[in-house]
Scaffold this motif. Structure first.
Motif, mmCIF file in Angstrom:
data_model
loop_
_atom_site.group_PDB
_atom_site.id
_atom_site.type_symbol
_atom_site.label_atom_id
_atom_site.label_comp_id
_atom_site.label_asym_id
_atom_site.label_seq_id
_atom_site.Cartn_x
_atom_site.Cartn_y
_atom_site.Cartn_z
ATOM 1 N N PRO A 41 0.815 -1.218 0.000
ATOM 2 C CA PRO A 41 0.000 0.000 0.000
ATOM 3 C C PRO A 41 0.854 1.275 0.000
ATOM 4 C CG PRO A 41 -0.903 -1.589 1.535
ATOM 5 C CD PRO A 41 0.389 -2.157 1.037
ATOM 6 N N LYS A 42 1.996 1.228 0.678
ATOM 7 C CA LYS A 42 2.870 2.408 0.695
ATOM 8 C C LYS A 42 3.430 2.692 -0.695
ATOM 9 C CE LYS A 42 6.805 4.337 3.256
ATOM 10 N NZ LYS A 42 7.344 5.096 2.181
ATOM 11 N N GLU A 43 3.819 1.643 -1.424
ATOM 12 C CA GLU A 43 4.328 1.813 -2.784
ATOM 13 C C GLU A 43 3.245 2.350 -3.706
ATOM 14 O OE1 GLU A 43 5.668 -2.148 -3.584
ATOM 15 O OE2 GLU A 43 7.713 -1.726 -2.905
ATOM 16 N N ILE A 44 2.023 1.877 -3.532
ATOM 17 C CA ILE A 44 0.903 2.352 -4.341
ATOM 18 C C ILE A 44 0.661 3.830 -4.062
ATOM 19 C CG2 ILE A 44 -1.590 2.148 -4.703
ATOM 20 C CD1 ILE A 44 -1.265 -0.866 -4.139
ATOM 21 N N GLU A 45 0.677 4.210 -2.797
ATOM 22 C CA GLU A 45 0.462 5.602 -2.408
ATOM 23 C C GLU A 45 1.574 6.497 -2.957
ATOM 24 O OE1 GLU A 45 -1.777 8.590 -0.673
ATOM 25 O OE2 GLU A 45 -2.264 6.463 -0.713
ATOM 26 N N ASP A 46 2.812 6.036 -2.874
ATOM 27 C CA ASP A 46 3.935 6.824 -3.402
ATOM 28 C C ASP A 46 3.812 7.010 -4.914
ATOM 29 O OD1 ASP A 46 5.007 7.044 -0.870
ATOM 30 O OD2 ASP A 46 6.495 5.439 -1.157
ATOM 31 N N LYS A 65 -8.457 13.237 -4.103
ATOM 32 C CA LYS A 65 -9.736 12.668 -3.660
ATOM 33 C C LYS A 65 -10.342 11.789 -4.757
ATOM 34 C CE LYS A 65 -14.195 14.411 -3.193
ATOM 35 N NZ LYS A 65 -15.035 15.574 -3.125
ATOM 36 N N SER A 66 -10.283 12.251 -6.010
ATOM 37 C CA SER A 66 -10.865 11.461 -7.103
ATOM 38 C C SER A 66 -10.078 10.174 -7.333
ATOM 39 C CB SER A 66 -10.948 12.278 -8.391
ATOM 40 O OG SER A 66 -9.686 12.430 -8.979
ATOM 41 N N TYR A 67 -8.742 10.230 -7.189
ATOM 42 C CA TYR A 67 -7.935 9.007 -7.318
ATOM 43 C C TYR A 67 -8.352 7.987 -6.260
ATOM 44 C CZ TYR A 67 -4.293 10.107 -10.777
ATOM 45 O OH TYR A 67 -3.609 10.360 -11.921
ATOM 46 N N LYS A 68 -8.547 8.439 -5.041
ATOM 47 C CA LYS A 68 -8.941 7.524 -3.970
ATOM 48 C C LYS A 68 -10.328 6.945 -4.216
ATOM 49 C CE LYS A 68 -5.932 9.411 -0.426
ATOM 50 N NZ LYS A 68 -5.825 10.088 0.860
#
Length: 156
Positions: free
Chosen positions: A45-50, A83-86
């Motif tokens: 999840p951290k890699e995805i967020e980065d 926000k739209s990405y999430k």
């Protein structure tokens, strides 16, 4: 007796050499796939967020340069895009049909675009719309360029 000893020693040397070449000295055959081979690594999840933050940052830098955004507009638009990405990530994880997902993604994109346009002045809105129409043209140009490169490579 001497000849027998020499033949046995030669046989052992040849067999050891053959065994070493065939198994590469690592208890596995050359060309065989190892038994502990793993598939592609799933991103954390951290890699995805980065990765998402890097994409948004690139997008925002381009918008800031092209539209001459001030700091307040920059922050507001960046938050809206994040926000739209999430929302899209959450939507993709839900179990809907592909058609429903596409419809909801279009709704998210339209909502995001309306919100972004609300932060821009008239001149910036024109430039933004021009950038949006320019984007598909660039993709088409890249596709055509790749196709011509492939065609020239196959001709050679």
């Amino acid at each position: 007796m001497k000849y027998l000893k020499i033949l046995i020693i030669l046989f052992l040397l040849v067999s050891v050499n053959t065994f070493g070449q065939y198994y590469n000295g690592l208890d596995r055959r050359i060309g065989a796939t190892p038994t502990n081979q793993q598939g592609p690594k799933q991103p954390t999840p951290k890699e995805i967020e980065d990765s998402r933050n890097q994409q948004i940052e690139k997008q925002m830098l381009r918008l800031k340069e092209d539209l001459k955004l001030d700091d307040l507009q920059y922050i507001a638009i960046k938050n809206e895009i994040l926000k739209s990405y999430k929302e899209v990530d959450i939507l993709l994880k839900k179990e809907f049909s592909d058609e429903d997902k596409n419809n909801q993604m279009k709704a998210i994109q339209e909502n995001t675009e309306k919100t972004v346009l609300s932060y821009l002045n008239a001149d910036q809105k024109e430039k933004y719309m021009a950038l949006k129409t320019e984007k598909p043209k660039k993709k088409d140009d890249k596709k055509k360029k790749k196709e011509t490169e492939k065609a020239t490579e196959s001709n050679n």
